[in-house]
Design a protein around this motif. Structure first.
Motif, PDB file in Angstrom:
ATOM      1  N   HIS A  13       0.945  -1.134   0.060  1.00  0.00           N
ATOM      2  CA  HIS A  13       0.041  -0.029   0.009  1.00  0.00           C
ATOM      3  C   HIS A  13       0.881   1.302  -0.018  1.00  0.00           C
ATOM      4  O   HIS A  13       0.775   2.258  -0.823  1.00  0.00           O
ATOM      5  CB  HIS A  13      -1.061  -0.022   1.179  1.00  0.00           C
ATOM      6  CG  HIS A  13      -1.789   1.174   1.384  1.00  0.00           C
ATOM      7  ND1 HIS A  13      -1.225   2.347   2.028  1.00  0.00           N
ATOM      8  CD2 HIS A  13      -2.850   1.348   0.694  1.00  0.00           C
ATOM      9  CE1 HIS A  13      -2.407   3.452   1.900  1.00  0.00           C
ATOM     10  NE2 HIS A  13      -3.420   2.863   1.150  1.00  0.00           N
ATOM     11  N   CYS A  49      -9.126   4.993   2.756  1.00  0.00           N
ATOM     12  CA  CYS A  49      -7.746   5.201   2.546  1.00  0.00           C
ATOM     13  C   CYS A  49      -7.282   6.499   3.017  1.00  0.00           C
ATOM     14  O   CYS A  49      -7.986   7.511   2.645  1.00  0.00           O
ATOM     15  CB  CYS A  49      -7.306   5.075   0.988  1.00  0.00           C
ATOM     16  SG  CYS A  49      -5.571   5.337   0.728  1.00  0.00           S
ATOM     17  N   ARG A 106      -4.766   8.069   2.141  1.00  0.00           N
ATOM     18  CA  ARG A 106      -4.151   9.061   1.339  1.00  0.00           C
ATOM     19  C   ARG A 106      -5.149   9.548   0.552  1.00  0.00           C
ATOM     20  O   ARG A 106      -4.766  10.545  -0.035  1.00  0.00           O
ATOM     21  CB  ARG A 106      -2.995   7.903   0.684  1.00  0.00           C
ATOM     22  CG  ARG A 106      -2.135   8.794  -0.102  1.00  0.00           C
ATOM     23  CD  ARG A 106      -1.178   7.877  -1.085  1.00  0.00           C
ATOM     24  NE  ARG A 106      -0.590   6.838  -0.061  1.00  0.00           N
ATOM     25  CZ  ARG A 106       0.187   5.902  -0.379  1.00  0.00           C
ATOM     26  NH1 ARG A 106       0.144   5.709  -2.008  1.00  0.00           N
ATOM     27  NH2 ARG A 106       0.772   5.182   0.218  1.00  0.00           N
ATOM     28  N   CYS A 107      -5.932   8.771  -0.003  1.00  0.00           N
ATOM     29  CA  CYS A 107      -6.891   9.301  -1.196  1.00  0.00           C
ATOM     30  C   CYS A 107      -8.522   9.228  -0.860  1.00  0.00           C
ATOM     31  O   CYS A 107      -9.097   9.811  -1.708  1.00  0.00           O
ATOM     32  CB  CYS A 107      -6.664   8.248  -2.412  1.00  0.00           C
ATOM     33  SG  CYS A 107      -7.492   6.868  -2.340  1.00  0.00           S
ATOM     34  N   CYS A 138      -6.160  -0.491  -1.496  1.00  0.00           N
ATOM     35  CA  CYS A 138      -6.747   0.595  -1.838  1.00  0.00           C
ATOM     36  C   CYS A 138      -6.848   0.581  -3.423  1.00  0.00           C
ATOM     37  O   CYS A 138      -5.565   0.600  -4.041  1.00  0.00           O
ATOM     38  CB  CYS A 138      -6.164   1.944  -1.487  1.00  0.00           C
ATOM     39  SG  CYS A 138      -6.823   3.405  -2.200  1.00  0.00           S
ATOM     40  N   CYS A 193      -5.057   3.641  -5.229  1.00  0.00           N
ATOM     41  CA  CYS A 193      -3.561   3.791  -4.896  1.00  0.00           C
ATOM     42  C   CYS A 193      -2.851   2.807  -5.326  1.00  0.00           C
ATOM     43  O   CYS A 193      -1.636   2.626  -5.775  1.00  0.00           O
ATOM     44  CB  CYS A 193      -3.368   4.130  -3.354  1.00  0.00           C
ATOM     45  SG  CYS A 193      -3.779   5.487  -2.429  1.00  0.00           S
TER      46      CYS A 193
HETATM   47 ZN   LIG Z   1      -5.851   5.332  -1.449  1.00  0.00          ZN
END
Ligand SMILES: [Zn+2]
Length: 292
Positions: free
Chosen positions: A178, A241, A243-244, A261, A264
């Motif tokens: 990830h 997620c 991050r996104c 994800c 990602c």
């Molecule tokens: Zn993500």
């Protein structure tokens, strides 16, 4: 299953009370876990003192003062802990116990009985089949690049292969992939230099983070660690997620539960993907096909 950070944490916890002590007794309550046999382990360790305790891959390695070695592999549910006479409840699932010259007792508790205790005169005979330590100086970007390029395997099962890189299991494989933005079914020889560098950095970061948090207490067999509070992917299916913002999904890759994800970690493109349908469930079915 305890992985590198959990096994290293176990080593850190037991070493201070074990090093320099003499083992005065070894009891086996589940003889099948001993190699070559429970009596051989007893003969090998009783009367010896402990020179050092360390880790190799997922093994706890106990060096004895006469040149012998005792290794413990925790496997699915094994745990090494000190007998606590003041505990409210006695330890459960005890499969073996070592008594020391000061009266301390180290217990090997193992509900599922897959753990192993090995006595050997030759450490190499056990460790020769193990791959590079991912936090060692030998684990360079160049070495990882060569290791990946020499094969055309899916990344996730490759990361779990202890003969290539030692100590990574399901948790830290998912976390590493990830962080690197790589799908677990990407072929190892197709990720390119930037992907290799990202994966190398992600593996080391995930393991170091695990160590910093004393490993993960993901089930009742390994208490004490807090890494589970910092997972980005593992076990987080249905959650966002970090991050996104997309939703983490669960797949099965090579019989192992896997968490990614989909934004990602986009599914790899290749010749066989030409027929891919836009339907998301179809894509997930493809991704869940057995790994080679
Ligand atoms: Zn993500």
């Amino acid at each position: 299953m305890p992985e590198l950070p959990e096994v290293q944490t176990t080593v850190n916890q037991i070493a201070p009370r074990l090093v320099a002590r003499t083992i005065t007794a070894f009891e086996s309550l589940w003889a099948k876990n001993a190699t070559p046999s429970a009596p051989a382990v007893r003969r090998g360790v009783v009367g010896r003192s402990v020179r050092a305790v360390s880790r190799r891959a997922k093994y706890v390695v106990v060096e004895l003062n006469d040149g012998g070695w005792m290794l413990v592999h925790l496997r699915m549910s094994g745990r090494l802990e000190w007998h606590d006479p003041a505990a409210d409840e006695p330890a459960r699932h005890i499969r073996a116990a070592w008594t020391l010259d000061n009266g301390d007792r180290l217990l090997f508790c193992d509900a599922r009985k897959f753990g192993r205790i090995v006595y050997t005169r030759s450490l190499d005979s056990v460790t020769t089949r193990l791959g590079v330590e991912p936090l060692s100086d030998e684990f360079t970007v160049e070495r990882l690049a060569a290791l990946l390029a020499a094969r055309s395997r899916f990344l996730k099962p490759l990361l779990l292969d202890q003969s290539l890189i030692a100590g990574i299991g399901n948790i830290y494989a998912d976390e590493s992939l990830h962080a690197a933005g790589l799908h677990p079914l990407t072929r190892s020889d197709r990720i390119g230099p930037a992907g290799v560098a990202a994966l190398h950095s992600a593996i080391q970061s995930a393991l170091r983070q695990g160590l910093a948090h004393n490993g993960a207490s993901i089930d009742w067999v390994y208490p004490g660690g807090e890494m589970q509070q910092h997972f980005a992917a593992y076990g987080r299916d249905g959650q966002a997620c970090a991050r996104c913002g997309d939703t983490i999904i669960a797949l099965r890759v090579g019989q192992r539960g896997t968490h990614i994800c989909p934004t990602c970690q986009p599914a790899p493109r290749g010749p066989r993907r030409g027929k891919r349908r836009s339907n998301n469930s179809q894509e997930r079915a493809c991704a869940a096909s057995p790994a080679s």
